[in-house]
Design a protein around this motif. Structure first.
Motif, PDB file in Angstrom:
ATOM      1  N   THR A   1      38.171  40.316 -67.702  1.00 26.04           N
ATOM      2  CA  THR A   1      38.807  39.008 -67.866  1.00 26.04           C
ATOM      3  C   THR A   1      39.402  38.848 -69.263  1.00 26.04           C
ATOM      4  N   THR A   2      38.608  39.120 -70.290  1.00 27.35           N
ATOM      5  CA  THR A   2      39.085  38.981 -71.663  1.00 27.35           C
ATOM      6  C   THR A   2      40.134  40.028 -71.996  1.00 27.35           C
ATOM      7  N   LEU A   3      39.973  41.240 -71.480  1.00 30.21           N
ATOM      8  CA  LEU A   3      40.965  42.283 -71.731  1.00 30.21           C
ATOM      9  C   LEU A   3      42.327  41.882 -71.173  1.00 30.21           C
ATOM     10  N   ILE A   4      42.350  41.332 -69.979  1.00 34.27           N
ATOM     11  CA  ILE A   4      43.614  40.886 -69.390  1.00 34.27           C
ATOM     12  C   ILE A   4      44.252  39.797 -70.242  1.00 34.27           C
ATOM     13  N   TYR A   5      43.438  38.896 -70.755  1.00 32.80           N
ATOM     14  CA  TYR A   5      43.943  37.830 -71.632  1.00 32.80           C
ATOM     15  C   TYR A   5      44.634  38.424 -72.862  1.00 32.80           C
ATOM     16  N   MET A   6      44.018  39.436 -73.483  1.00 28.79           N
ATOM     17  CA  MET A   6      44.616  40.061 -74.663  1.00 28.79           C
ATOM     18  C   MET A   6      45.883  40.836 -74.302  1.00 28.79           C
ATOM     19  N   MET A   7      45.853  41.510 -73.157  1.00 27.97           N
ATOM     20  CA  MET A   7      47.036  42.237 -72.705  1.00 27.97           C
ATOM     21  C   MET A   7      48.197  41.274 -72.451  1.00 27.97           C
ATOM     22  N   GLN A   8      47.890  40.167 -71.803  1.00 28.25           N
ATOM     23  CA  GLN A   8      48.914  39.158 -71.513  1.00 28.25           C
ATOM     24  C   GLN A   8      49.561  38.659 -72.801  1.00 28.25           C
ATOM     25  N   LYS A   9      48.750  38.379 -73.820  1.00 28.96           N
ATOM     26  CA  LYS A   9      49.285  37.874 -75.090  1.00 28.96           C
ATOM     27  C   LYS A   9      50.217  38.883 -75.742  1.00 28.96           C
ATOM     28  N   GLU A  10      49.828  40.146 -75.767  1.00 29.58           N
ATOM     29  CA  GLU A  10      50.641  41.164 -76.431  1.00 29.58           C
ATOM     30  C   GLU A  10      51.965  41.386 -75.698  1.00 29.58           C
TER      31      GLU A  10
ATOM     32  N   ASP B   1      45.862  28.809 -70.195  1.00 27.31           N
ATOM     33  CA  ASP B   1      47.168  29.460 -70.210  1.00 27.31           C
ATOM     34  C   ASP B   1      47.770  29.317 -68.813  1.00 27.31           C
ATOM     35  N   LYS B   2      48.904  28.632 -68.722  1.00 23.30           N
ATOM     36  CA  LYS B   2      49.506  28.356 -67.408  1.00 23.30           C
ATOM     37  C   LYS B   2      50.032  29.622 -66.723  1.00 23.30           C
ATOM     38  N   ARG B   3      50.129  30.720 -67.477  1.00 21.01           N
ATOM     39  CA  ARG B   3      50.576  31.981 -66.883  1.00 21.01           C
ATOM     40  C   ARG B   3      49.393  32.810 -66.376  1.00 21.01           C
ATOM     41  N   MET B   4      48.213  32.229 -66.356  1.00 21.22           N
ATOM     42  CA  MET B   4      47.015  32.895 -65.836  1.00 21.22           C
ATOM     43  C   MET B   4      46.426  32.011 -64.743  1.00 21.22           C
ATOM     44  N   VAL B   5      46.400  32.504 -63.518  1.00 19.88           N
ATOM     45  CA  VAL B   5      45.971  31.678 -62.393  1.00 19.88           C
ATOM     46  C   VAL B   5      44.783  32.319 -61.679  1.00 19.88           C
ATOM     47  N   SER B   6      43.933  31.492 -61.095  1.00 23.42           N
ATOM     48  CA  SER B   6      42.776  31.944 -60.306  1.00 23.42           C
ATOM     49  C   SER B   6      43.007  31.582 -58.853  1.00 23.42           C
ATOM     50  N   ILE B   7      42.778  32.547 -57.956  1.00 26.44           N
ATOM     51  CA  ILE B   7      43.052  32.334 -56.541  1.00 26.44           C
ATOM     52  C   ILE B   7      41.959  32.961 -55.672  1.00 26.44           C
ATOM     53  N   ARG B   8      41.963  32.624 -54.381  1.00 32.26           N
ATOM     54  CA  ARG B   8      41.118  33.315 -53.409  1.00 32.26           C
ATOM     55  C   ARG B   8      41.810  34.589 -52.967  1.00 32.26           C
ATOM     56  N   GLN B   9      41.040  35.570 -52.518  1.00 35.79           N
ATOM     57  CA  GLN B   9      41.654  36.834 -52.129  1.00 35.79           C
ATOM     58  C   GLN B   9      42.595  36.673 -50.940  1.00 35.79           C
ATOM     59  N   LEU B  10      42.342  35.680 -50.094  1.00 39.15           N
ATOM     60  CA  LEU B  10      43.231  35.437 -48.958  1.00 39.15           C
ATOM     61  C   LEU B  10      44.640  35.049 -49.408  1.00 39.15           C
ATOM     62  N   ASP B  11      44.747  34.539 -50.621  1.00 37.11           N
ATOM     63  CA  ASP B  11      46.038  34.060 -51.115  1.00 37.11           C
ATOM     64  C   ASP B  11      46.745  35.073 -52.012  1.00 37.11           C
TER      65      ASP B  11
ATOM     66  N   PHE C   1      39.617  32.350 -65.646  1.00 39.13           N
ATOM     67  CA  PHE C   1      40.906  32.228 -66.331  1.00 39.13           C
ATOM     68  C   PHE C   1      41.166  30.795 -66.806  1.00 39.13           C
ATOM     69  N   SER C   2      40.576  29.830 -66.150  1.00 39.50           N
ATOM     70  CA  SER C   2      40.832  28.434 -66.509  1.00 39.50           C
ATOM     71  C   SER C   2      40.396  28.115 -67.929  1.00 39.50           C
ATOM     72  N   PHE C   3      39.455  28.893 -68.463  1.00 47.42           N
ATOM     73  CA  PHE C   3      38.941  28.623 -69.810  1.00 47.42           C
ATOM     74  C   PHE C   3      39.893  29.096 -70.909  1.00 47.42           C
ATOM     75  N   PHE C   4      40.931  29.828 -70.547  1.00 50.20           N
ATOM     76  CA  PHE C   4      41.903  30.263 -71.541  1.00 50.20           C
ATOM     77  C   PHE C   4      43.041  29.250 -71.701  1.00 50.20           C
TER      78      PHE C   4
END
Length: 340
Positions: free
Chosen positions: A166-175, A200-210, A195-198
């Motif tokens: 989770t945190t690694l993706i956040y850092m990758m997204q920023k760079e 960042d509107k470009r980071m979304v949380s979803i169900r696998q069905l979606d 992701f909601s704790f970051f």
């Protein structure tokens, strides 16, 4: 007597309180400096590397050391730049340059007590020059994976529990956003809400069905990062990295749960995350586990820009090797490993 060559740090070096036989300011090619000083006697050359044309290219230092005594150099490197990374510093060390710092006090210290290889050996161990050479040749041979031209869906999966996806993706997204713009990258988290704790509107949380519908929704985005969690279908991604946190506790728990775990990772892109292992440790790990480590990521501060992260993203193909901007404000904490 010493030689001083400066550019951006001219103000600090103009009244240098040491014996200086020659002090020049400006920008020069490596070949020009070699011609100036190859027959010139001096004790140390204090070089503000911004005075070098193409100072961010390791081949520039190869040219310097082919004509001048590498042990006499004291390099003042731009703090937070790509030069302050294990791979680049390992290059300098391989050319015999052992004295480098990011500030004036470091220059003064190294004048009085210069490094030998012993003082910088630990930095050299953080990098494998042969592997870097192979990667560079591969990048030159292949088309560069420019997010402006190709669509990439990178999955990130924890192998050891809580390996830091989770945190690694956040850092990758920023760079990636810092280099190509926030509209070029999107991150998706499956079956969790961290992701909601970051905020960042470009980071979304979803169900696998979606997931498939969400990928379709963001089909115009060039790079999509997916925190896969318990979603089992890797085929939805163009590439997947598998994170292992190599602590004794987490590795033993992993093996106790599934003794054949490493067999399934033999052909995968395995990344050590939050790792304090050095090259010899990684070699032992690879030998015992039977897997090849794609990259060894040390603990990083997610609040700051990290030059190491740019190296990692470049090797993944998410940034071009000539990309500018990433790491420009990074703290350059690799310099905590040796004298400043």
């Amino acid at each position: 007597m010493n030689v001083v060559i400066s550019n951006e740090h001219q103000a600090e070096l103009i009244n240098f309180n040491v014996d200086v036989i020659k002090n020049i300011t400006g920008t020069f090619t490596a070949n020009e400096l070699v011609e100036m000083y190859k027959n010139f006697f001096y004790d140390r050359m204090i070089l503000d590397v911004t005075a070098l044309k193409e100072y961010d290219d390791y081949k520039t230092y190869q040219k310097l050391t082919s004509g001048l005594d590498a042990e006499k150099f004291i390099l003042w490197l731009p703090e937070g730049s790509n030069l302050c990374t294990p791979n680049f510093l390992a290059r300098l060390i391989s050319y015999g340059i052992y004295n480098f710092t990011t500030n004036f006090n470091g220059v003064m210290y190294l004048l009085n007590k210069p490094n030998t290889f012993k003082e910088v050996e630990n930095i050299a161990k953080l990098s494998n020059i042969n592997e870097i050479d192979k990667a560079e040749k591969q990048r030159e041979a292949e088309a560069k994976m420019d997010p402006n031209k190709k669509k990439i869906i990178l999955g990130v999966r924890n192998v050891t529990p809580s390996a830091g996806a989770t945190t690694l993706i956040y850092m990758m997204q920023k760079e990636i956003a810092a280099v190509y713009g926030s509209e070029k990258v999107m991150s998706i988290e499956v079956n969790k809400g961290d992701f909601s704790f970051f905020y960042d509107k470009r980071m979304v949380s979803i169900r696998q069905l979606d997931l498939r519908a969400t990928l379709q929704k963001f089909s115009s985005v060039n790079v999509i990062l997916i925190d896969l969690n318990d979603y089992v279908d890797d085929s939805i991604c163009t590439d997947v990295i598998y994170l292992i946190e190599p602590s004794t506790l987490k590795l033993n728990r992993l093996i106790r749960r599934n003794r054949a775990i490493f067999e399934g990772l033999a052909e995968k892109k395995v990344v050590l995350n939050q790792s304090l292992l050095l090259n010899n440790d990684i070699f032992d790990f690879e030998t015992e586990s039977g897997i090849k480590i794609f990259y060894n990521l040390p603990p990083l501060d997610e609040r700051k820009r990290n030059p190491v992260m740019m190296e990692f993203l470049t090797k993944l193909g998410l940034l071009r090797s000539d990309a500018k901007g990433a790491g420009a404000t990074a703290a350059g904490k690799i310099f905590g490993l040796f004298r400043r």
